[in-house]
Design a protein around this motif. Structure first.
Motif, short mmCIF file in Angstrom:
data_model
loop_
_atom_site.label_atom_id
_atom_site.label_comp_id
_atom_site.label_asym_id
_atom_site.label_seq_id
_atom_site.Cartn_x
_atom_site.Cartn_y
_atom_site.Cartn_z
N GLU A 1 -3.28 -0.21 -4.70
CA GLU A 1 -4.62 -0.04 -3.97
C GLU A 1 -5.03 -1.58 -3.85
O GLU A 1 -5.07 -2.52 -4.42
CB GLU A 1 -5.82 0.41 -5.02
CG GLU A 1 -7.05 0.31 -4.57
CD GLU A 1 -8.10 0.61 -5.58
OE1 GLU A 1 -9.52 0.41 -5.36
OE2 GLU A 1 -7.94 0.83 -6.81
N LEU A 2 -5.11 -1.42 -2.17
CA LEU A 2 -5.40 -3.11 -1.70
C LEU A 2 -7.15 -3.28 -1.77
O LEU A 2 -7.86 -2.44 -1.45
CB LEU A 2 -5.09 -3.26 -0.33
CG LEU A 2 -3.79 -3.03 -0.26
CD1 LEU A 2 -3.46 -3.26 1.34
CD2 LEU A 2 -2.76 -3.95 -0.85
N GLU B 1 0.93 -1.20 -0.07
CA GLU B 1 0.12 0.08 -0.02
C GLU B 1 1.12 1.14 0.00
O GLU B 1 0.47 2.19 -0.78
CB GLU B 1 -0.95 0.14 1.30
CG GLU B 1 -2.11 0.90 1.28
CD GLU B 1 -3.19 0.75 2.18
OE1 GLU B 1 -4.41 0.94 1.86
OE2 GLU B 1 -3.02 0.22 3.20
N LYS B 2 1.96 1.37 0.76
CA LYS B 2 2.81 2.41 0.80
C LYS B 2 3.54 2.47 -0.60
O LYS B 2 3.78 3.84 -0.96
CB LYS B 2 4.03 1.98 1.78
CG LYS B 2 4.75 3.33 2.20
CD LYS B 2 5.62 3.01 3.48
CE LYS B 2 6.64 4.12 3.70
NZ LYS B 2 7.54 3.87 4.88
#
Length: 501
Positions: A300-301, A295-296
């Protein structure tokens, strides 16, 4: 210099060889010396082809010295080959007594492509017999030990290929993946293992376990190295009727792009059914850290549900034994391999040979498969399992409408002690819980190191992609690898304890 050469990546070695900073012979000799120094403890190799490896390397040097362009980006780089691919100049045993000493009359397509690429084949690696197992304890030629902890398994069935990488005996290796046999050993040894799309790498000359599930693939210590090897061995082969006649995905370009560390716009599907209850606490913690890292990086999760994955293990252990029962019928003591002349009839000789030549796990799966295919049970067992397989494929198709790749832990636990599960088939089979769905669907997946669990052993992150969608998988894998290396002060593999003979 010799020790330094064994610690370099395949890409780094290729650069040095092609620029003539070092010779291919020096590189091959460094790895042969390393094998001689540590393989007594690791037992990654069943056969070391020292003389042939040096001759192959010398041909690369002569060609480069003559000003000829390298045969491939990996020309001169050493490799360990799983002993399930036929090799005309070395024994091919598939880890079984029934093929002890057998020298095939031909090379597998993968073997031939490695040779054509100028890759130096160091020898053949240990494996569970006929690729049936998750620990390399079912080899007829002894157990392979995990270089991270010599009292633990390296995974299976390709434990020898993964252990050779982790012990710095080879920078590259080839494995096969029927239900996780590349990815699970990669997770257990802190290495990278890739199961390509079914049909993406030729199975010609690959001794069959389960023909609709088996897939050869690259193993390495970095994502880029795996990509470089992937492009060498992949591609259409008219000798394999299941080979895909499509261009090889641009995995090297994707790996280089991913290494820049930007996953903006990439949708990563978090599989709801994988990674929760039943997973070792350290594996879960590493997985949660991996999700945060993705995510960092800008990904997009997206949570996705694959509800039929929970039936994958049961379906797999009906389909695989059924195909094993059929495929292993060819080992009849009449044409090649072991022959025990005990009995007055061909049937008695065959029975005596198979009794001595096959190990307990192979016999177990033949019996299960023969039962599942028998009259009156085919529809109830094998037929139903194939229907579940279709449902799993539909789960993947639906999930990939929401995400570019899917992720999960590669394995429920870290490497377990040798002997811990060898007498408990069900416990052993559960190791493949997260990897089996990909084989049933024929899609692609890879395992990349995600960190160390609380027991100090490696954990793998599984990245899954649609059929022929390997480029997205390599991009995500390379980005994750680069970010993890930066956060952990270097590659995880550099933390493997020094192995001594």
């Amino acid at each position: 210099m010799s020790a330094d050469l064994t610690r370099l990546t395949a890409a780094e070695l290729a650069t040095k060889i092609h620029s003539r900073d070092v010779s291919a012979v020096e590189v091959a000799q460094a790895h042969l010396d390393r094998i001689a120094a540590v393989d007594g403890s690791v037992h990654a190799f069943l056969h070391v082809a020292g003389e042939a490896a040096l001759e192959s390397a010398a041909l690369v040097d002569a060609s480069l010295d003559a000003g000829t362009a390298p045969a491939s980006p990996l020309a001169g780089v050493p490799l360990a080959l799983k002993d399930v691919f036929t090799t005309s100049d070395m024994p091919t045993t598939a880890g079984s007594r029934i093929l002890e000493g057998w020298r095939p009359p031909y090379d597998a397509t993968v073997t031939a492509r490695l040779r054509a690429a100028g890759i130096t084949i160091l020898g053949k690696t240990n494996m569970d017999e006929f690729a049936m197992g998750s620990s390399t304890e079912h080899s007829a030629y002894g157990v392979t030990h995990n270089p991270w902890d010599l009292g633990r398994v390296p995974g299976g069935s390709g434990g020898g290929s993964a252990a050779a990488l982790a012990a710095y005996e080879a920078p590259l290796s080839i494995g096969t993946d029927t239900g996780g046999s590349i990815r699970q050993p990669a997770a257990f040894t802190g290495t990278v293992g890739v199961k390509p799309t079914y049909g993406g790498v030729s199975r010609y000359g690959l001794i069959a376990c389960a023909s609709s599930l088996d897939q050869g693939g690259p193993c390495a210590r970095t994502v880029l190295d795996a990509a470089l090897l992937h492009e060498v061995i992949a591609g259409h082969d008219p000798l394999d009727s299941t080979s895909i006649d499509s261009p090889v995905p641009g995995v090297v370009e994707a790996a280089r792009l991913g290494a820049t560390g930007d996953l903006s716009g990439v949708r990563v599907g978090v599989v709801k059914e994988l990674g929760g209850e039943g997973y070792q606490a350290g594996v879960r913690a590493s997985y949660e850290d991996a999700l945060a890292r993705l995510e960092k990086l800008g990904a997009e999760l997206v949570e996705v549900s694959c509800p039929h994955f929970e039936y994958g293990l049961a379906a797999y252990y009906l389909i695989l034994p059924s195909e094993v029962s059929s495929n292993l019928a060819r080992f009849d003591a009449m044409r090649y391999g072991l022959r025990v002349d005990k009995g007055a009839s061909a049937e008695e000789v065959m029975a005596a040979t198979r009794e001595v030549g096959f190990g307990p796990e192979v016999k177990r799966r033949i019996i299960l498969g023969t039962y599942a295919l028998s009259s009156g049970y085919y529809d109830a067992y094998y037929g139903q399992a194939q229907k579940v397989r279709t449902l799993i494929s539909r789960d993947f198709a639906a999930a990939f409408t929401k995400a570019d790749v899917l992720v999960s832990p590669t394995t429920p636990t870290t490497a377990f002690p040798i002997g811990d599960k060898v007498d408990d088939p069900l416990a052993m089979y559960l190791n493949d819980l997260a990897t089996i769905p990909t084989n049933l669907a024929g899609t692609a997946a890879m395992s990349v190191p995600s960190g160390l669990a609380d027991d100090g052993l490696p954990v793998g992150l599984q990245i899954m992609a649609p059929a022929l969608g390997e480029a997205a998988m390599y991009r995500v894998g390379a980005a994750f690898e680069a970010a993890r290396n930066a956060a952990q002060d270097g590659p995880l593999i550099h933390r493997v304890p020094e192995v001594t003979a």
